[in-house]
Write an enzyme that holds these catalytic residues in place. Structure first.
Site, PDB file in Angstrom:
ATOM      1  CG  PHE A  69      -0.240   0.445   2.503  1.00  0.00           C
ATOM      2  CD1 PHE A  69      -0.105   1.786   2.817  1.00  0.00           C
ATOM      3  CD2 PHE A  69       0.312  -0.492   3.371  1.00  0.00           C
ATOM      4  CE1 PHE A  69       0.558   2.195   3.973  1.00  0.00           C
ATOM      5  CE2 PHE A  69       0.965  -0.098   4.527  1.00  0.00           C
ATOM      6  CZ  PHE A  69       1.087   1.245   4.822  1.00  0.00           C
ATOM      7  CE  LYS A 113      -3.112  -8.565  -4.200  1.00  0.00           C
ATOM      8  NZ  LYS A 113      -3.658  -7.320  -3.624  1.00  0.00           N
ATOM      9  CD  GLU A 154      -5.444  -6.014   0.150  1.00  0.00           C
ATOM     10  OE1 GLU A 154      -4.572  -5.881  -0.732  1.00  0.00           O
ATOM     11  OE2 GLU A 154      -5.294  -6.757   1.150  1.00  0.00           O
ATOM     12  NE  ARG A 155      -3.519  -2.769   3.576  1.00  0.00           N
ATOM     13  CZ  ARG A 155      -2.593  -2.909   4.505  1.00  0.00           C
ATOM     14  NH1 ARG A 155      -2.562  -2.108   5.542  1.00  0.00           N
ATOM     15  NH2 ARG A 155      -1.685  -3.847   4.405  1.00  0.00           N
ATOM     16  CB  SER A 176       4.278  -7.520   5.391  1.00  0.00           C
ATOM     17  OG  SER A 176       3.446  -8.572   4.945  1.00  0.00           O
ATOM     18  CB  CYS A 180      10.384  -0.277   2.633  1.00  0.00           C
ATOM     19  SG  CYS A 180      11.113   0.278   1.097  1.00  0.00           S
ATOM     20  CD  GLU A 203       8.703  -2.678   8.142  1.00  0.00           C
ATOM     21  OE1 GLU A 203       8.030  -3.713   7.956  1.00  0.00           O
ATOM     22  OE2 GLU A 203       9.206  -2.021   7.216  1.00  0.00           O
TER      23      GLU A 203
HETATM   24  P1  NAD Z   1       1.367  -6.551   2.902  1.00  0.00           P
HETATM   25  O1  NAD Z   1       2.277  -7.706   2.887  1.00  0.00           O
HETATM   26  O2  NAD Z   1       0.273  -6.509   3.903  1.00  0.00           O
HETATM   27  O3  NAD Z   1       0.629  -6.465   1.472  1.00  0.00           O
HETATM   28  C1  NAD Z   1       1.374  -6.580   0.271  1.00  0.00           C
HETATM   29  C2  NAD Z   1       0.576  -7.403  -0.722  1.00  0.00           C
HETATM   30  O4  NAD Z   1       0.467  -8.747  -0.244  1.00  0.00           O
HETATM   31  C3  NAD Z   1      -0.829  -6.874  -0.931  1.00  0.00           C
HETATM   32  O5  NAD Z   1      -1.102  -6.869  -2.315  1.00  0.00           O
HETATM   33  C4  NAD Z   1      -1.708  -7.856  -0.170  1.00  0.00           C
HETATM   34  O6  NAD Z   1      -2.946  -8.059  -0.784  1.00  0.00           O
HETATM   35  C5  NAD Z   1      -0.899  -9.139  -0.166  1.00  0.00           C
HETATM   36  N1  NAD Z   1      -1.073  -9.899   1.087  1.00  0.00           N
HETATM   37  C6  NAD Z   1      -1.158  -9.388   2.330  1.00  0.00           C
HETATM   38  N2  NAD Z   1      -1.257 -10.384   3.236  1.00  0.00           N
HETATM   39  C7  NAD Z   1      -1.238 -11.536   2.546  1.00  0.00           C
HETATM   40  C8  NAD Z   1      -1.293 -12.910   2.925  1.00  0.00           C
HETATM   41  N3  NAD Z   1      -1.428 -13.288   4.194  1.00  0.00           N
HETATM   42  N4  NAD Z   1      -1.219 -13.840   1.961  1.00  0.00           N
HETATM   43  C9  NAD Z   1      -1.090 -13.477   0.670  1.00  0.00           C
HETATM   44  N5  NAD Z   1      -1.040 -12.193   0.253  1.00  0.00           N
HETATM   45  C10 NAD Z   1      -1.105 -11.233   1.176  1.00  0.00           C
HETATM   46  O7  NAD Z   1       2.262  -5.243   2.959  1.00  0.00           O
HETATM   47  P2  NAD Z   1       1.778  -3.742   3.129  1.00  0.00           P
HETATM   48  O8  NAD Z   1       1.305  -3.543   4.517  1.00  0.00           O
HETATM   49  O9  NAD Z   1       0.870  -3.372   2.012  1.00  0.00           O
HETATM   50  O10 NAD Z   1       3.149  -2.934   2.907  1.00  0.00           O
HETATM   51  C11 NAD Z   1       4.012  -2.581   3.957  1.00  0.00           C
HETATM   52  C12 NAD Z   1       5.196  -3.510   4.008  1.00  0.00           C
HETATM   53  O11 NAD Z   1       5.854  -3.501   2.765  1.00  0.00           O
HETATM   54  C13 NAD Z   1       6.234  -3.078   5.031  1.00  0.00           C
HETATM   55  O12 NAD Z   1       6.707  -4.206   5.715  1.00  0.00           O
HETATM   56  C14 NAD Z   1       7.343  -2.479   4.178  1.00  0.00           C
HETATM   57  O13 NAD Z   1       8.636  -2.531   4.732  1.00  0.00           O
HETATM   58  C15 NAD Z   1       7.257  -3.338   2.972  1.00  0.00           C
HETATM   59  N6  NAD Z   1       7.872  -2.684   1.828  1.00  0.00           N
HETATM   60  C16 NAD Z   1       9.092  -3.135   1.453  1.00  0.00           C
HETATM   61  C17 NAD Z   1       9.746  -2.535   0.403  1.00  0.00           C
HETATM   62  C18 NAD Z   1      11.100  -2.998  -0.012  1.00  0.00           C
HETATM   63  O14 NAD Z   1      11.528  -2.668  -1.095  1.00  0.00           O
HETATM   64  N7  NAD Z   1      11.789  -3.778   0.816  1.00  0.00           N
HETATM   65  C19 NAD Z   1       9.142  -1.462  -0.273  1.00  0.00           C
HETATM   66  C20 NAD Z   1       7.878  -1.040   0.135  1.00  0.00           C
HETATM   67  C21 NAD Z   1       7.243  -1.661   1.196  1.00  0.00           C
END
Ligand code: NAD
Length: 518
Positions: free
Chosen positions: A171, A195, A198-199, A248, A303, A404
């Site tokens: 997101f 994809k 969704e937020r 994440s 991140c 984090e």
């Molecule tokens: P998230 O993991 O909740 O969501 C990311 C994607 O995964 C979404 O499209 C979501 O629909 C999907 N998803 C979520 N939970 C899932 C599950 N249990 N099973 C399958 N799919 C699932 O992450 P977020 O909260 O949207 O983003 C924040 C995180 O992203 C932070 O931890 C941040 O550090 C990380 N991030 C990392 C980088 C990097 O380059 N290292 C860059 C940006 C963000």
């Protein structure tokens, strides 16, 4: 939270038809070049984080619709892979221009759905557009290698697309991260399914419209929505050859395991805990301003946010001045002109951050700036706001250090020497980003060679490399070994190596060549 809307409730929502750059009350799918309303009965409500008013309903794409998206991308690949690299370059040149023209529209959608300030949202779009600009160099980037091995023998390599690729996005950068993925993938001749989170899928939908206007053929880019079911489909579908993920740890590890078990390439960028080391010889004003900006900008939801400061020696005496600067930052809705930081993405995220602050206090840290329940204008009183917060004297065993936080919370630790600071950082499992603030070149050089982190800033707080380099988080911040941007091209292509022999003079072939050719 996924809510199932009954038909009667759904019928209250106007049916979406996207014929301009305005996204309506429901977010459509983008399949085969068309914006289509999902037939799902599961809708995810998306609220403006600054007000908690409903912005749109995001569909949980049905299994049938997901299959159509994958089949369409597979069909489109048959012709797109044969397009000339010059025609793909031309389309990308037009796309970058369209993104430039529609920056404000993209940024407005980001502020409305994600909450970051309008100025910061424009930065999100710009950093994404730079990837498109890099992808415009595809005519050079795709070049292979060639060697005349002997007068009659040549070896050369060809980089070929993989087929259907998929991107699963977080997101926090609704424009930049989809743009890390699809421009390079389609430039290399792949088709793609994105994809978005969704937020906040609005920016991805506007990008889809721009992709269409730029002349990307139908089916080359498709956008589906949803959460776990859509992700599982992507991990399992036979057409999809490679998955790019950013998000994440929990989701990324799961997707890496499931995708690779199905024989797919997976690149996954995960969580982070980025430390900024402050040496007593640093430029004080510059350093304190950079620390406050990088810890609290975007409400800490980056991140590469510097969320942890390590003061070396006497630098810890600057802490009161850091508090003073942080407390002056303005917390409000992202469209308000002077806002420094907006809200957190959801009510749950706000609660989680507040709980981590409280856990720090409970475990012995000093709460020297408490941003909980900040004053905000009346119209934002329902928003998910947490103001700048500083926890000092944090120790590595505390939850606020181990997790984090992903909110506007800066934790500070003290170290006696630079070596102590380096050891602390190297002991941390994450390896996304770090920075040192110093005026001493030899300290900086020593730090960059000793530190076990992928992206290092020297007097630069958020050292995200430009896309002509790769985004090189390492250790627990990545699964898989190929990263985004420059090395993304390697991820989205496979190499063929051709060795050919054209002998001008005929040679007497008297016996079979059974030994290894030399
Ligand atoms: P998230 O993991 O909740 O969501 C990311 C994607 O995964 C979404 O499209 C979501 O629909 C999907 N998803 C979520 N939970 C899932 C599950 N249990 N099973 C399958 N799919 C699932 O992450 P977020 O909260 O949207 O983003 C924040 C995180 O992203 C932070 O931890 C941040 O550090 C990380 N991030 C990392 C980088 C990097 O380059 N290292 C860059 C940006 C963000």
């Amino acid at each position: 939270v996924i809510r199932t809307f009954s038909t009667s409730v759904r019928s209250l929502q106007p049916v979406s038809s996207v014929n301009s750059l305005n996204i309506k009350r429901t977010t459509p799918l983008f399949i085969n070049g068309e914006f289509v309303e999902s037939k799902t009965d599961k809708w995810i409500p998306l609220y403006n984080p600054a007000t908690n008013e409903l912005v749109t309903l995001v569909p949980e794409t049905t299994p049938e619709e997901l299959k159509v998206a994958a089949d369409t991308a597979a069909e489109a690949f048959k012709t797109w892979r044969k397009s000339s690299v010059l025609s793909r370059q031309r389309i990308l040149l037009d796309l970058q221009l369209l993104i430039r023209e529609h920056t404000d529209k993209l940024a407005k959608s980001i502020t409305e759905e994600q909450g970051k300030t309008f100025a910061d949202a424009k930065g999100d779009v710009l950093r994404g557009r730079q990837v498109v600009e890099t992808a415009c160099g595809i005519t050079n980037l795709l070049m292979g290698e060639q060697l005349a091995v002997a007068t009659d023998m040549d070896t050369f390599t060809i980089r070929e697309p993989l087929g259907v690729t998929a991107g699963i996005c977080p997101f926090n950068f609704p424009a930049m991260i989809p743009l890390w993925m699809f421009p390079l993938s389609i430039a290399a001749g792949n088709t793609m399914i994105i994809k978005p989170s969704e937020r906040d899928p609005g920016a991805a939908m506007i990008l889809a419209q721009l992709v269409k206007e730029a002349g990307v053929p139908n089916g080359v880019l498709n956008i589906v929505h949803g959460s776990v079911d859509a992700v599982n489909f992507i991990c399992d579908n036979e057409h999809i050859k490679a998955i790019s993920f950013v998000g994440s740890d929990r989701a990324g590890k799961y997707i890496y395991k499931r995708g690779t078990a199905n024989g797919k390439r997976v690149q996954a960028n995960l969580g982070a805990k980025n430390h900024g080391v402050v040496m007593p010889d640093a430029n004080k004003n510059y350093t304190l301003n950079q620390l406050a900006g990088s810890a609290f900008g975007a409400a800490g939801q980056r991140c590469m946010a510097l969320s942890t400061v390590v003061f070396v020696g006497k630098a810890k005496e600057w802490l009161p001045e850091l508090v003073e600067r942080a407390s002056k930052l303005k917390v409000s809705g992202g469209m308000e002109p002077d806002t420094d930081l907006g809200p957190l993405i959801t009510r749950q995220a706000k609660e989680r951050v507040e709980n981590l602050i409280q856990s720090g206090v409970g475990q012995g840290a000093r709460l020297i700036l408490d941003g909980r329940n900040p004053a905000v204008p009346e119209k934002y009183k329902n928003g998910n706001f947490v103001g700048p917060t500083i926890l000092a004297d944090v120790k590595p065993h505390m939850d606020c250090y181990k997790e984090e936080i992903f909110g506007p919370v800066l934790i500070t630790l003290n170290a006696d020497t630079l070596d102590d600071a380096i050891k602390l950082i190297n002991d941390n499992p994450y390896g996304n980003g770090t920075a040192i603030f110093t005026s001493n070149g030899s300290n900086a050089r020593y730090f960059t060679t000793s530190i076990e982190v992928g992206q290092i800033g020297v007097n630069v707080p958020i050292p995200v490399p430009l896309p002509m380099f790769s985004f090189t988080g390492n250790k627990a911040s990545i699964q898989g070994d190929v990263n985004f941007c420059k090395s993304g091209l390697q991820f989205y292509t496979q190499t063929k190596t051709v060795t050919s022999l054209w002998r001008h003079e005929d040679v007497d072939h008297t016996r079979s060549a059974v030994t290894m050719p030399t």
